[in-house]
Design an enzyme around this catalytic site. Structure first.
Site, PDB file in Angstrom:
ATOM      1  N   TYR A 135      28.646 -28.089 -44.739  1.00 42.00           N
ATOM      2  CA  TYR A 135      28.237 -26.786 -45.241  1.00 42.00           C
ATOM      3  C   TYR A 135      28.906 -25.716 -44.392  1.00 42.00           C
ATOM      4  O   TYR A 135      28.972 -25.845 -43.168  1.00 42.00           O
ATOM      5  CB  TYR A 135      26.717 -26.605 -45.141  1.00 42.00           C
ATOM      6  CG  TYR A 135      25.907 -27.469 -46.085  1.00 42.00           C
ATOM      7  CD1 TYR A 135      25.405 -26.943 -47.265  1.00 42.00           C
ATOM      8  CD2 TYR A 135      25.640 -28.797 -45.781  1.00 42.00           C
ATOM      9  CE1 TYR A 135      24.650 -27.723 -48.133  1.00 42.00           C
ATOM     10  CE2 TYR A 135      24.883 -29.588 -46.634  1.00 42.00           C
ATOM     11  CZ  TYR A 135      24.383 -29.046 -47.806  1.00 42.00           C
ATOM     12  OH  TYR A 135      23.642 -29.828 -48.658  1.00 42.00           O
ATOM     13  N   GLY A 165      24.061 -24.736 -34.866  1.00 45.55           N
ATOM     14  CA  GLY A 165      23.761 -23.481 -35.553  1.00 45.55           C
ATOM     15  C   GLY A 165      23.526 -23.608 -37.038  1.00 45.55           C
ATOM     16  O   GLY A 165      22.621 -22.973 -37.592  1.00 45.55           O
ATOM     17  N   ARG A 166      24.342 -24.435 -37.712  1.00 44.29           N
ATOM     18  CA  ARG A 166      24.188 -24.533 -39.157  1.00 44.29           C
ATOM     19  C   ARG A 166      22.860 -25.175 -39.543  1.00 44.29           C
ATOM     20  O   ARG A 166      22.238 -24.791 -40.529  1.00 44.29           O
ATOM     21  CB  ARG A 166      25.373 -25.294 -39.765  1.00 44.29           C
ATOM     22  CG  ARG A 166      26.513 -24.373 -40.151  1.00 44.29           C
ATOM     23  CD  ARG A 166      27.765 -25.104 -40.510  1.00 44.29           C
ATOM     24  NE  ARG A 166      28.626 -25.279 -39.347  1.00 44.29           N
ATOM     25  CZ  ARG A 166      29.906 -25.603 -39.401  1.00 44.29           C
ATOM     26  NH1 ARG A 166      30.482 -25.792 -40.558  1.00 44.29           N
ATOM     27  NH2 ARG A 166      30.620 -25.734 -38.312  1.00 44.29           N
ATOM     28  N   SER A 167      22.429 -26.136 -38.738  1.00 45.34           N
ATOM     29  CA  SER A 167      21.126 -26.746 -39.005  1.00 45.34           C
ATOM     30  C   SER A 167      20.008 -25.737 -38.793  1.00 45.34           C
ATOM     31  O   SER A 167      19.027 -25.709 -39.562  1.00 45.34           O
ATOM     32  CB  SER A 167      20.915 -27.959 -38.095  1.00 45.34           C
ATOM     33  OG  SER A 167      21.835 -28.990 -38.406  1.00 45.34           O
ATOM     34  N   ALA A 202      20.028 -23.432 -41.734  1.00 48.20           N
ATOM     35  CA  ALA A 202      19.532 -24.133 -42.920  1.00 48.20           C
ATOM     36  C   ALA A 202      18.012 -24.217 -42.925  1.00 48.20           C
ATOM     37  O   ALA A 202      17.361 -24.025 -43.961  1.00 48.20           O
ATOM     38  CB  ALA A 202      20.135 -25.528 -43.000  1.00 48.20           C
TER      39      ALA A 202
END
Length: 535
Positions: free
Chosen positions: A224, A260-262, A265
């Site tokens: 993502y 960071g993306r987790s 999310a």
């Protein structure tokens, strides 16, 4: 190369057929032609302007042949990738990328120069790069079939021997019989509207599997990218300069870390709006960033937003295997598959050999595209030449697992295709299913995906532009099933594959997962070549 005219169709015979016209496909065509064979390249879009590379700037894994620099380069993502990359393959790709980037300078690519007049060769601007590649392959005598997506491979008892498809603008069908085929169709972004990814629907994976090839690393497919809510440009590297904020202006803790993306999310799953600001970029760096990625800033400029000083809303856009590392399993150094005459390159081929289970945008991806394309072009040319007089005696037939027909599809077929596409997206795009994986979630999705596959298998598909969409829906469904079966089999967290129910890395699972099959998916393990692994 011979051409036979028939009413409403184009029939060609050539030595090497390349399917896909991005960097991997054009390097394959250029390299094969340099070996003295005839080459046809069929692109779903317009070769030179379609695909993920053409509209963007990209970094390249370009490292001078200095032992210390090379070792540092190989180690840079080795642990992040779960230690699945192989030392020898990384060396080969670094060597070929260095060679090919230098060739681009000779061919006329306008690399920027430093104050001493030395060219800076660690990045490429997609429009200039792909325009040059199109010009080079045409000069080399490659015949280009633009707007000509493939519908199936052709094969006989000896292996793959061409492909058949349709010209989208005229609706006429085409057939190319070839001594060998290179699949360079890119990865699968599931029509998530990421820039340049509208043609990347996993078609090559399906074609290869129908011919008997397998896939590798399909669990590493849940990429993502951070993206403004009002843009399709997914250049996550720029967010290393970003701070992330809640709607009230408070900092989102942990969003700027490796996880960071987790973090983003989980906040988005809670229904909270996230904002970013590139306030970590120094004043003198900002003009350079604008030059490096012009299209990143266009949506901001249209809306009158200064992303360096003003917060803007962000989301996560799914990119699947385009920035994942899974793809067609290659079995030799020429990027050949287990099927004679079939080769794979770029995002269509597994990138585990140099990235393991993790990669980002550009860099390794761009290097893999040009190097694997070159390896595959050389291998395909050599294979065709080895056939000698037998190449002209073949009578291949279509490999499609669906029935392809010439009459019109039934009324409502187009609407049904859109339903299938939407249903597959519902299984792969949600963070709670694909980013935060669990046995229950994967199993539940697979039950629904298996049902979608069975429904589509009963359809007749017309050899037409409408039929292309139907085959894309099938390819996306098949890709999702290989992804989730592999993810279910890897009961650990490694690389980008994260299991909520198995949150640590299990050393006993330091292996690759090979998958395949159509109606019934299978998954098996393959040992990593430890003699070649960087430890």
């Amino acid at each position: 190369m011979s051409e036979v005219a028939q009413v409403g169709s184009l029939n060609l015979t050539t030595d090497v057929l390349v399917i896909g016209g991005g960097p991997a496909g054009t390097w394959a065509a250029l390299t094969a032609a340099a070996k003295g064979v005839n080459v046809v390249l069929a692109d779903k879009g317009y070769c030179g302007s379609s695909g993920a590379t053409a509209p963007s700037g990209t970094g390249v894994w370009y490292v001078k042949p200095d032992e210390k620099l090379r070792e540092e380069a190989k180690a840079s993502r080795f642990l992040m990738g779960g230690q699945l990359a192989e030392h020898r393959w990384m060396d080969r790709v670094l060597d070929r990328t260095y060679e090919n980037m230098n060739k681009l300078g000779v061919f006329g690519y306008p690399f920027p120069v430093d104050e001493q007049g030395n060219p800076h060769r660690r990045g490429l601007q997609g429009p200039e790069y792909m325009k040059l590649m199109r010009r080079l392959i045409k000069k080399a005598g490659v015949r280009i079939l633009d707007h000509s997506p493939a519908l199936e491979l052709l094969a006989d008892e000896h292996g793959v021997a061409g492909a058949a498809g349709v010209h989208k603008q005229s609706g006429k069908t085409w057939t190319v019989q070839a001594g060998s085929v290179v699949i360079a169709t890119g990865g699968c972004a599931f029509l998530s509207k990421a820039l340049g990814c509208n043609v990347l629907t996993g078609d090559g994976y399906l074609f290869a599997a129908e011919a008997g090839a397998s896939l590798s690393g399909m669990e590493f497919s849940n990429a993502y990218a951070i993206c403004p809510t009002f843009s399709s440009v997914t250049k996550t590297a720029f967010y290393s300069y970003a701070s992330f904020y809640h709607e009230d202006g408070s900092i989102v803790e942990g969003a700027s870390s490796k996880k960071g993306r987790s973090v983003l999310a989980r906040h988005l799953l809670e229904g909270r709006q996230m904002f970013a600001k590139l306030d970590g970029a120094a004043e003198d760096l900002r003009p350079l960033l604008r030059v490096a990625q012009t299209n990143f800033f266009l949506p901001f400029d249209r809306l009158g937003i200064d992303p360096f000083t003003q917060a803007f809303p962000v989301t996560l856009r799914f990119e699947g295997t385009v920035r994942g590392t899974g793809g067609i399993h290659i079995t030799n150094e020429s990027c050949g598959t287990a099927v004679p005459g079939l080769y794979a390159a770029g995002d269509a081929a597994t990138r585990e050999l140099i990235c393991g289970g993790f990669t980002g945008g550009g860099s390794h991806n761009a290097a893999w595209a040009m190097s694997s394309g070159s390896f595959a072009g050389e291998g395909a040319a050599a294979y065709t030449q080895s056939l000698g007089q037998y190449a002209a005696r073949r009578s291949p037939v279509g490999c499609s697992s669906s029935t392809l027909i010439r009459q019109e599809m039934r009324p409502g077929a187009a609407a049904k295709t859109e339903e299938y596409i939407s249903a597959v997206q519902d299984e792969v795009k949600p963070y709670q299913l694909n980013l935060f994986r669990t046995e229950q979630g994967l199993t539940s999705s697979l039950n629904r995906l298996d049902g979608l596959w069975k429904e589509q298998r009963n359809r007749e598909i017309q050899r037409s532009p409408e039929g292309v969409k139907a085959r894309e829906a099938e390819a996306m469904t098949a890709t999702a099933r290989w992804m989730y079966h592999s993810a279910l089999a890897r009961t650990e967290t490694r690389g980008m594959h994260k299991r909520e129910d198995y949150q640590v890395t299990d050393n006993s699972q330091h292996h690759r997962l090979i998958s395949g099959g159509l109606d019934k998916i299978w998954v098996k393990t393959e040992a990593v070549n430890k003699e070649r692994v960087l430890l």
